[in-house]
Write an enzyme that holds these catalytic residues in place. Sequence first.
Site, short mmCIF file in Angstrom:
data_model
loop_
_atom_site.label_atom_id
_atom_site.label_comp_id
_atom_site.label_asym_id
_atom_site.label_seq_id
_atom_site.Cartn_x
_atom_site.Cartn_y
_atom_site.Cartn_z
CE LYS A 20 -9.16 -12.74 12.28
NZ LYS A 20 -8.87 -13.79 11.34
CB CYS A 73 5.59 -7.05 5.86
SG CYS A 73 6.75 -7.85 7.23
CD GLU A 88 5.16 -3.64 13.61
OE1 GLU A 88 5.68 -3.13 12.39
OE2 GLU A 88 5.80 -3.05 14.90
CD GLU A 138 2.34 -4.85 1.15
OE1 GLU A 138 1.11 -4.66 1.57
OE2 GLU A 138 3.30 -5.41 1.95
CB VAL A 195 -7.07 -4.45 7.67
CG1 VAL A 195 -7.49 -4.95 8.97
CG2 VAL A 195 -7.73 -5.19 6.44
N GLY A 196 -5.23 -2.05 8.83
CA GLY A 196 -4.71 -1.27 10.12
C GLY A 196 -5.42 0.02 10.33
N GLY A 201 -0.90 -6.73 9.64
CA GLY A 201 -1.41 -7.07 8.40
C GLY A 201 -1.40 -5.81 7.29
CB SER A 202 -3.19 -4.90 4.43
OG SER A 202 -4.78 -4.90 5.09
P1 NAD Z 1 -4.80 -8.42 6.25
O1 NAD Z 1 -4.89 -6.94 6.56
O2 NAD Z 1 -5.93 -8.64 5.05
O3 NAD Z 1 -5.47 -9.59 7.45
C1 NAD Z 1 -4.73 -9.50 8.66
C2 NAD Z 1 -5.52 -9.85 9.75
O4 NAD Z 1 -6.63 -9.02 10.08
C3 NAD Z 1 -6.41 -11.16 9.30
O5 NAD Z 1 -6.28 -12.07 10.56
C4 NAD Z 1 -7.80 -10.86 9.13
O6 NAD Z 1 -8.75 -11.75 9.13
C5 NAD Z 1 -7.89 -9.63 9.74
N1 NAD Z 1 -8.70 -8.53 9.36
C6 NAD Z 1 -9.03 -8.34 8.24
N2 NAD Z 1 -10.16 -7.12 8.28
C7 NAD Z 1 -10.28 -7.04 9.61
C8 NAD Z 1 -11.14 -5.96 10.16
N3 NAD Z 1 -11.92 -5.14 9.50
N4 NAD Z 1 -10.77 -5.73 11.54
C9 NAD Z 1 -10.03 -6.75 12.43
N5 NAD Z 1 -9.22 -7.63 11.73
C10 NAD Z 1 -9.43 -7.63 10.41
O7 NAD Z 1 -3.58 -9.07 6.06
P2 NAD Z 1 -2.85 -10.32 5.23
O8 NAD Z 1 -3.61 -10.31 3.76
O9 NAD Z 1 -3.58 -11.47 6.12
O10 NAD Z 1 -1.55 -10.21 5.37
C11 NAD Z 1 -0.65 -9.50 4.15
C12 NAD Z 1 -0.55 -8.10 4.63
O11 NAD Z 1 0.12 -8.08 6.01
C13 NAD Z 1 0.50 -7.23 3.85
O12 NAD Z 1 0.15 -5.71 3.75
C14 NAD Z 1 1.79 -7.29 4.59
O13 NAD Z 1 2.81 -6.27 4.27
C15 NAD Z 1 1.35 -7.35 5.97
N6 NAD Z 1 2.45 -7.59 6.88
C16 NAD Z 1 3.05 -6.67 7.61
C17 NAD Z 1 4.06 -7.21 8.68
C18 NAD Z 1 4.87 -6.33 9.52
O14 NAD Z 1 5.30 -6.66 10.50
N7 NAD Z 1 5.04 -4.87 9.10
C19 NAD Z 1 4.12 -8.74 8.72
C20 NAD Z 1 3.47 -9.40 7.93
C21 NAD Z 1 2.51 -9.14 7.18
#
Ligand code: NAD
Length: 497
Positions: free
Chosen positions: A175, A284, A250, A385, A232-233, A228-229
């Site tokens: 996804k 990130c 991550e 962040e 959400v993680g 992701g964030s």
């Molecule tokens: P996000 O957490 O909003 O979304 C990431 C993904 O998760 C998307 O596909 C989203 O649709 C999905 N998602 C959202 N809610 C969910 C849930 N409840 N259950 C399962 N999946 C869900 O992040 P974003 O805005 O797409 O990206 C930005 C963030 O990602 C920043 O915090 C950034 O630091 C982080 N990031 C981290 C790394 C790393 O390697 N550490 C790399 C790139 C981005």
Amino acid sequence: MAKKFQNFINGRWVDAASGKTFENRNPARWDEVVGVFPLSGKEDVEAAVRAAREAFETWRLVPAPKRGDIMRAVGDLMVARKEDLARQMTREMGKVLAETRGDVQEGIDTAYYAGGEGRRLFGHTVPSELRDKFNMALRVPIGVAGIVTPWNFPMAIPTWKIFPALLCGNTVVFKPASDTPATATALVEILAEAGVPPGVVNIVHGGGGEVGTAIVGHPDVDCVSFTGSTQVGKTIAETAARTLKRVSLELGGKNAQIVMDDADLSLALEGVLWGAFGTTGQRCTATSRLILHEKIHEKFLAMLVDRVRKLRLGDGLLPSTDVGPCVNKGQQETVAGYVRIGLEQGATLLTGGTVPKGEGLDGGWFYAPTVFAGVKPDHRIAREEIFGPVLSVLKAGSLAEAVTILNDTIYGLSSSIYTANIDAAFRAIRDVRAGITYINAPTIGAEAHMPFGGVKQTGNGHREGGWTVYDFFSEWKTVYVDYSGGLQRAQIDNYAK
Ligand code: NAD
């Protein structure tokens, strides 16, 4: 008419079961629709997981070197399509063409690395404590891997996960972020064209709350790799814990660059400009804090502000552009909100802090590159962040103080120090709490064959990239072969007393 895209389930391109769709638009020209995508739900995830589960039983038996051959073919197709993929990526998420080309290249590097790994996937043979007995530990696949990714590296991050997952013999339900579904679709097209059999890779488009949650909570998904964030993680970790599945997280960062008084200031300046404003600060690993030694503080700030003012905002497809737009309106508003918070808490705005107008910028989500000085470690712009083109500058009187400030965060992804003093560099390597430390280089610039990930609330201890990600996507199976013809008892027969 905007191009219509579909999900890919069991080797077929299909609409969402509900028939619902969503639009993806160009953040530099919001009236331009990149494509229309299926707004999927639980039933689509169900079909994809079923297909992946069935395909697993044949894919796991394909010899790893053969899986590696497919990965090499994937790399070749990505090389052939690099420019088209990069242009499409710039259109859908805004970063400049040089960076989207780099994003694709990272995928190519990851594909060829996976190709080679097909002929390694090393296990261990270890002597037995008993005679006529052979011990080994093998890597075996886990099963169905759920892959959930963000929009800021729409090609590189999915490849970091999907290629090693497949190479290890797992099947995938993917996804992508709903801001970057076109790049993700192009990747899946390439995988299918390169010979990945039906059901082995499935893509389900849609929102995190519906599709992401359904994947993470599904009892037939054996592991989840998420980038992701942090917010959400944490939700994902909680959901996945209910079925005790393996999860790689991550997450966010609040990365800092230290500039010592003995540093090459011109080099440090190039580093911070790239680190803070590359990808419009939406990495990130972006440099979000700059920690300046007090002896060079004023001089460096003057150099910095002069250069930041000269950065050219615009459509990432134009060669004249240094900095593209924020990915969407929400992200632009978040950035503006943090600028307000910075001012309210008493930081000094040196440049930026505005939504620029005119010169082709009115139709996109642009934000002027922004620098705050006089930031204190307890200010929110020093702690949270922002994920945009905002740099918070702090002052330190010594290396020890600079490292203390750098470490004063819940995150621990990337870090950087500019110094000509080798002792200071090695002290920083030892004392900085981060997954990645750069010496005389910016906080961004990961190479695909090196471990990538962070400490503290940036993740849960796994690493992507290089050889380390293969540990996440495989299980260890321990095998004992006793050819003595009799019953031998470990711990007992050799040590009878
Ligand atoms: P996000 O957490 O909003 O979304 C990431 C993904 O998760 C998307 O596909 C989203 O649709 C999905 N998602 C959202 N809610 C969910 C849930 N409840 N259950 C399962 N999946 C869900 O992040 P974003 O805005 O797409 O990206 C930005 C963030 O990602 C920043 O915090 C950034 O630091 C982080 N990031 C981290 C790394 C790393 O390697 N550490 C790399 C790139 C981005």
